[in-house]
Design an enzyme around this catalytic site. Structure first.
Site, mmCIF file in Angstrom:
data_model
loop_
_atom_site.group_PDB
_atom_site.id
_atom_site.type_symbol
_atom_site.label_atom_id
_atom_site.label_comp_id
_atom_site.label_asym_id
_atom_site.label_seq_id
_atom_site.Cartn_x
_atom_site.Cartn_y
_atom_site.Cartn_z
ATOM 1 N N SER A 152 -70.925 -15.823 24.389
ATOM 2 C CA SER A 152 -72.046 -15.394 25.230
ATOM 3 C C SER A 152 -72.202 -16.289 26.459
ATOM 4 O O SER A 152 -71.327 -16.373 27.293
ATOM 5 C CB SER A 152 -73.323 -15.354 24.389
ATOM 6 O OG SER A 152 -74.380 -14.772 25.086
ATOM 7 N N ASP A 206 -74.605 -9.140 27.968
ATOM 8 C CA ASP A 206 -75.764 -8.563 27.284
ATOM 9 C C ASP A 206 -77.090 -9.118 27.799
ATOM 10 O O ASP A 206 -78.157 -8.711 27.353
ATOM 11 C CB ASP A 206 -75.670 -8.741 25.763
ATOM 12 C CG ASP A 206 -75.674 -10.197 25.309
ATOM 13 O OD1 ASP A 206 -75.715 -11.097 26.182
ATOM 14 O OD2 ASP A 206 -75.626 -10.438 24.088
#
Length: 449
Positions: free
Chosen positions: A101, A244
């Protein structure tokens, strides 16, 4: 059975340090394959972000899954939410994302998605952990899994993102700066906005395997703010390494965080009559967001921090919209997980429908001053059911009245209690937070001394 490897967001750590090693990933692929092979001939989608180590782990997972008799569909670099979407599109049994991430390049990790594009159920994760304890074996040569690359994965995802605007959105005349964090969105997100008609200026869209999230993206939007002002753009869009998370910058160079983004999307849906219920935030959502929803009479609940818990609350209430101030926004009616590009499209749609700028739309909520102090102790100690702590919190809340909020959050990994206070007047918030942190430290130090 207790978890050994899976955390709240998959498995993550430093590359080369167990379990983020190629031998473990080989075994993990095999273990996951064994679990999903129980459903019959299975196939799993594998995607990754732009970290150099992704090549190594992709190959290891592919080999392990093949050894378990599971077919593999490879996408190459793709955003995490794209894998959730493609897993459903290809009717796969599961999806795997190789990504850490927003972490730097020398970290990496593994996230799993179910066939429905959601986080894996606890029982599946536990079943995989159980298989990891067994010696690895290989199915017969005639049963080995096959691997195939999805050549049009990017195009499929681009079209999906555009479709979430409903088909009528035209961004002609808008100038956008898009910061891809040198991550997984570099070859898809700018095209989404360009194909919707916008003039797009790309930054941090040249990944080299090592520069992911490096002074760029949703966790470091300063470069984006500078570029928006320099380009005289209408707004800027910052995504994180796996795509995201979303942070925006308005035309004045001001940061628009996840709470404000959540409000803009929710307010637009409310005005159109499509919200269907309330909104889920987290314990860290700004109190100003709660106040804004209260004025609109939109129900609002707080989940524990983490998109997994936001999704749980959305499912429990059967609501459509939730998110975190860090920029994870879940539009559950569009996708089963948070998606920075899709969220940006929804904000752009709100701008186009209202005829107002991003700066104007964010004025619907007023972020209150927030102060946090970390109280570090000699060892971890529980604050639950501690009468003295409860009394100290009550006294702090009394000083703030209804225009403020107090939150104590013990760290899950270190002997730290995070003391957070929000209110309307910064000076008062700072004073209350300092006093409460001192009280908490004094009370808990006696317990660990």
């Amino acid at each position: 059975m207790s978890r050994r490897y899976f955390g709240t967001d998959g498995i993550r750590g430093r590359v080369g340090e167990f379990p983020i090693t190629p031998d473990f990933m080989l075994k993990l692929g095999w273990a996951a394959g064994r679990v999903f092979a129980r459903e019959g001939r299975s196939r799993i989608v594998i995607g990754k972000d732009t970290r150099l180590s992704g090549y190594m782990f992709e190959a290891a997972l592919e080999a392990g899954l093949s050894a378990a008799g599971v077919d593999v569909l490879l996408t190459g670099p793709m955003p995490t939410p794209a894998i959730a979407y493609l897993t459903r599109t290809f009717r796969a049994n599961a999806g795997i994302v190789i990504s850490a991430s927003h972490n730097p390049y020398d970290d990496n990790g593994i996230k799993f998605f179910s066939a429905q594009g959601t986080k894996l159920p606890d029982e599946i994760e536990l079943a995989i952990e159980e298989q990891l304890q067994l010696p690895m074996s290989t199915v017969g040569s005639d049963q080995l899994g096959k691997a195939k690359r999805i050549s049009d994965a990017a195009g499929r995802y681009i079209e999906f993102c555009k479709s979430t605007a409903g088909g009528a959105l035209n961004l002609r005349g808008m100038k956008l700066v898009v910061d891809c964090a040198n991550g997984a969105t570099y070859h898809v997100s700018p095209k989404v906005f360009a194909e919707l008609g916008a003039e797009v200026v790309e930054i941090a869209s040249l990944p080299d395997g090592l520069n992911i999230n490096e002074r760029c993206g949703a966790t470091s939007p300063a470069a984006l703010a500078h570029s928006v002002l320099q380009e005289q753009a209408d707004l800027g869009i910052a995504l994180d390494g796996d795509g995201d998370r979303l942070i925006l910058v308005d035309h004045r160079g001001e940061i628009v965080d996840g709470d404000e983004i959540l409000f803009i999307i929710a307010n637009a849906m409310y005005q159109q009559g499509t919200l269907e219920g309330g909104v889920v935030g987290t314990l860290m959502s700004n109190f100003g967001l709660e106040q804004a929803f209260k004025r609109l009479e939109i129900p609002f609940v707080r989940a524990a921090v983490g998109d997994r818990y936001v999704m749980e609350q959305l499912a429990a209430h059967d609501w459509l919209l939730g998110g975190e101030n860090s920029g994870h926004v879940v539009c559950r009616h569009l996708l089963s997980t948070g998606d920075g590009t899709v969220s940006a499209v929804q904000v752009l749609k709100a701008i186009a429908d209202s005829g107002r700028s991003l700066h104007e739309l964010k004025q619907g909520m007023t972020k209150l001053p927030q102060v946090m102090i970390n109280v570090r102790l000699a060892s971890r100690v529980s604050i639950q059911d501690n009468a003295e702590i409860a009394q100290a919190v009550k006294a702090a809340e009394a000083q703030l009245g209804e225009a403020g909020r107090v939150l104590l959050r013990p760290s899950g990994t270190e002997p730290v209690v995070r003391v957070m206070v929000e209110g309307e007047v910064l000076e008062q918030v700072q004073q209350v937070c300092t006093e409460l942190a001192d009280n908490v430290e004094n009370i808990l130090s006696k317990l660990v001394s």
